[in-house]
Design a protein around this motif. Structure first.
Motif, short mmCIF file in Angstrom:
data_model
loop_
_atom_site.label_atom_id
_atom_site.label_comp_id
_atom_site.label_asym_id
_atom_site.label_seq_id
_atom_site.Cartn_x
_atom_site.Cartn_y
_atom_site.Cartn_z
N PRO A 158 0.82 -1.21 0.00
CA PRO A 158 0.00 0.00 0.00
C PRO A 158 0.85 1.26 0.00
CG PRO A 158 0.18 -0.83 2.23
CD PRO A 158 0.90 -1.83 1.34
N LEU A 159 0.28 2.35 -0.46
CA LEU A 159 0.89 3.66 -0.28
C LEU A 159 0.50 4.13 1.12
CD1 LEU A 159 2.39 6.14 -1.31
CD2 LEU A 159 0.22 6.95 -2.28
N HIS A 160 1.49 4.33 1.96
CA HIS A 160 1.24 4.69 3.37
C HIS A 160 1.63 6.15 3.58
CE1 HIS A 160 2.56 4.09 7.85
NE2 HIS A 160 1.41 4.76 7.75
N ILE A 161 0.64 6.96 3.91
CA ILE A 161 0.88 8.37 4.25
C ILE A 161 0.86 8.47 5.77
CG2 ILE A 161 0.12 10.75 3.99
CD1 ILE A 161 0.91 9.37 1.36
N THR A 162 1.99 8.84 6.34
CA THR A 162 2.07 8.94 7.80
C THR A 162 1.64 10.33 8.26
OG1 THR A 162 4.40 9.56 7.66
CG2 THR A 162 3.91 7.23 7.99
N PRO A 163 1.05 10.42 9.44
CA PRO A 163 0.64 11.74 9.96
C PRO A 163 1.85 12.57 10.35
CG PRO A 163 0.26 10.03 11.60
CD PRO A 163 0.69 9.33 10.35
N PHE A 216 -3.78 4.55 4.28
CA PHE A 216 -3.26 3.47 3.46
C PHE A 216 -4.10 3.35 2.18
CE2 PHE A 216 -2.48 2.53 7.89
CZ PHE A 216 -1.13 2.18 7.91
N SER A 217 -3.48 3.57 1.04
CA SER A 217 -4.11 3.33 -0.24
C SER A 217 -3.67 1.96 -0.71
CB SER A 217 -3.70 4.41 -1.26
OG SER A 217 -4.21 4.09 -2.54
N ALA A 218 -4.57 0.98 -0.66
CA ALA A 218 -4.20 -0.41 -0.88
C ALA A 218 -4.64 -0.95 -2.24
CB ALA A 218 -4.78 -1.28 0.23
N GLY A 219 -5.17 -0.07 -3.11
CA GLY A 219 -5.55 -0.50 -4.45
C GLY A 219 -7.04 -0.77 -4.58
N HIS A 220 -7.66 -0.14 -5.58
CA HIS A 220 -9.09 -0.33 -5.79
C HIS A 220 -9.39 -1.81 -6.06
CE1 HIS A 220 -12.95 1.71 -7.39
NE2 HIS A 220 -13.21 0.42 -7.23
N HIS A 221 -8.66 -2.38 -6.98
CA HIS A 221 -8.87 -3.79 -7.33
C HIS A 221 -8.53 -4.71 -6.17
CE1 HIS A 221 -8.95 -7.30 -10.08
NE2 HIS A 221 -7.95 -7.74 -9.34
N ILE A 248 -8.14 -11.11 -12.55
CA ILE A 248 -7.44 -10.44 -13.65
C ILE A 248 -6.61 -9.32 -13.04
CG2 ILE A 248 -7.67 -9.15 -15.80
CD1 ILE A 248 -8.67 -12.03 -16.01
N ASP A 249 -5.30 -9.41 -13.16
CA ASP A 249 -4.42 -8.45 -12.48
C ASP A 249 -4.71 -7.01 -12.88
OD1 ASP A 249 -2.02 -7.85 -10.81
OD2 ASP A 249 -1.27 -7.10 -12.73
N ASN A 250 -4.73 -6.15 -11.89
CA ASN A 250 -4.93 -4.72 -12.11
C ASN A 250 -4.10 -3.98 -11.06
OD1 ASN A 250 -5.91 -2.03 -12.14
ND2 ASN A 250 -7.90 -2.69 -12.91
N PRO A 251 -3.12 -3.17 -11.46
CA PRO A 251 -2.25 -2.52 -10.50
C PRO A 251 -2.87 -1.35 -9.76
CG PRO A 251 -1.69 -1.79 -12.70
CD PRO A 251 -2.73 -2.88 -12.86
N VAL A 252 -4.05 -0.91 -10.19
CA VAL A 252 -4.69 0.27 -9.57
C VAL A 252 -5.42 -0.15 -8.29
CG1 VAL A 252 -6.45 2.04 -9.84
CG2 VAL A 252 -4.93 1.48 -11.74
#
Length: 252
Positions: A158-163, A216-221, A248-252
């Motif tokens: 995931p993309l982790h943005i810390t406070p 945490f942005s962990a991917g829509h798919h 079906i792989d999707n990186p988003v």
């Protein structure tokens, strides 16, 4: 099983008629009358359709189907190719969007909580059912450790943005799978330690930092694989149909 009977069973299980959505839920493309083999997947892409054709499936069951509010109406181009493939091979297409997001047993949010060991406490919204939920980690951990857990469980870093306060212990979590990033404001209002969604917007970064909440942005798919998989497993278990989940792989 009759294709209309299956639609009725799915509609009843997911209470689809009670949930306002911006796409039709249920049978979207009608195919053959009798169903024995079903392929499930996140999105009714051409790649998933081709896999269903290879498996000689009678139906495809997805979370992201067709006919979204505001989309161009003509059946041409990519949309035409998909629908043509389904109709040529007499394959039924069933789609369930928000009803599958919010279902308390088989839904995307419920499944994500189960996978991440989060005990559901309630909805972030005042309305019922709430699209976004909140709860408590069964085992509190630092934000960096939770990011590692998400990576292991979803097989997606995931993309982790810390406070602004830096890495800190996470006990309470809010989440909304898919494109639910703007519910981070409600999570901050609930004084939660972290919020998870699939997608992220540019503004989400600043909200997380300035409201001192892990994001945490962990991917829509990746966050929405598990509801449709659970729904298919329920169909197989309850009605004895042959159901196969295809990712079906999707990186988003």
């Amino acid at each position: 099983m009759n294709h209309l009977e299956l639609e009725t069973l799915l509609n009843t299980k997911l209470s689809s008629g009670a949930i306002k959505d911006y796409c039709p839920n249920g049978l979207q493309i009608e195919g053959k009358t009798e169903i024995t083999k079903i392929v499930t997947g996140v999105t009714a892409s051409q790649a998933l359709i081709e896999k269903a054709i290879e498996r000689e499936a009678d139906a495809i069951l997805v979370h992201h189907g067709y006919f979204w509010k505001g989309e161009p109406e003509p059946i041409r181009g990519m949309k035409g190719n998909r629908i043509r493939s389904l109709m040529k091979h007499d394959i039924n297409l069933y789609g369930y969007h928000l009803p599958l997001d919010v279902h308390p047993e088989l839904g995307n949010n419920a499944e994500l909580a189960r996978l991440l060991d989060v005990e559901v406490k309630g909805g972030l919204e005042s309305k019922e059912p709430s699209i976004a939920l909140y709860g408590e980690l069964k085992e509190p951990m630092l934000g960096t450790a939770f990011a590692q857990k998400i990576t292991r469980v979803l097989n997606r870093k995931p993309l982790h943005i810390t406070p602004e306060i830096g890495d800190s212990l996470i006990k309470t979590v809010g989440w909304c799978t898919g494109g639910g990033q703007d519910y981070i404001e409600l999570a901050a209002q609930h004084h939660l330690d972290a919020f998870i969604s699939g997608e992220i917007s540019e503004r989400t970064t600043y909200t997380a930092r300035e409201r001192n909440i892990h994001y945490f942005s962990a991917g829509h798919h990746a966050t929405e694989r598990y509801g449709i998989k659970a729904l298919g497993e329920w169909v197989a278990r309850e009605f004895g149909l042959d159901v196969e989940f295809i990712d079906i792989d999707n990186p988003v």
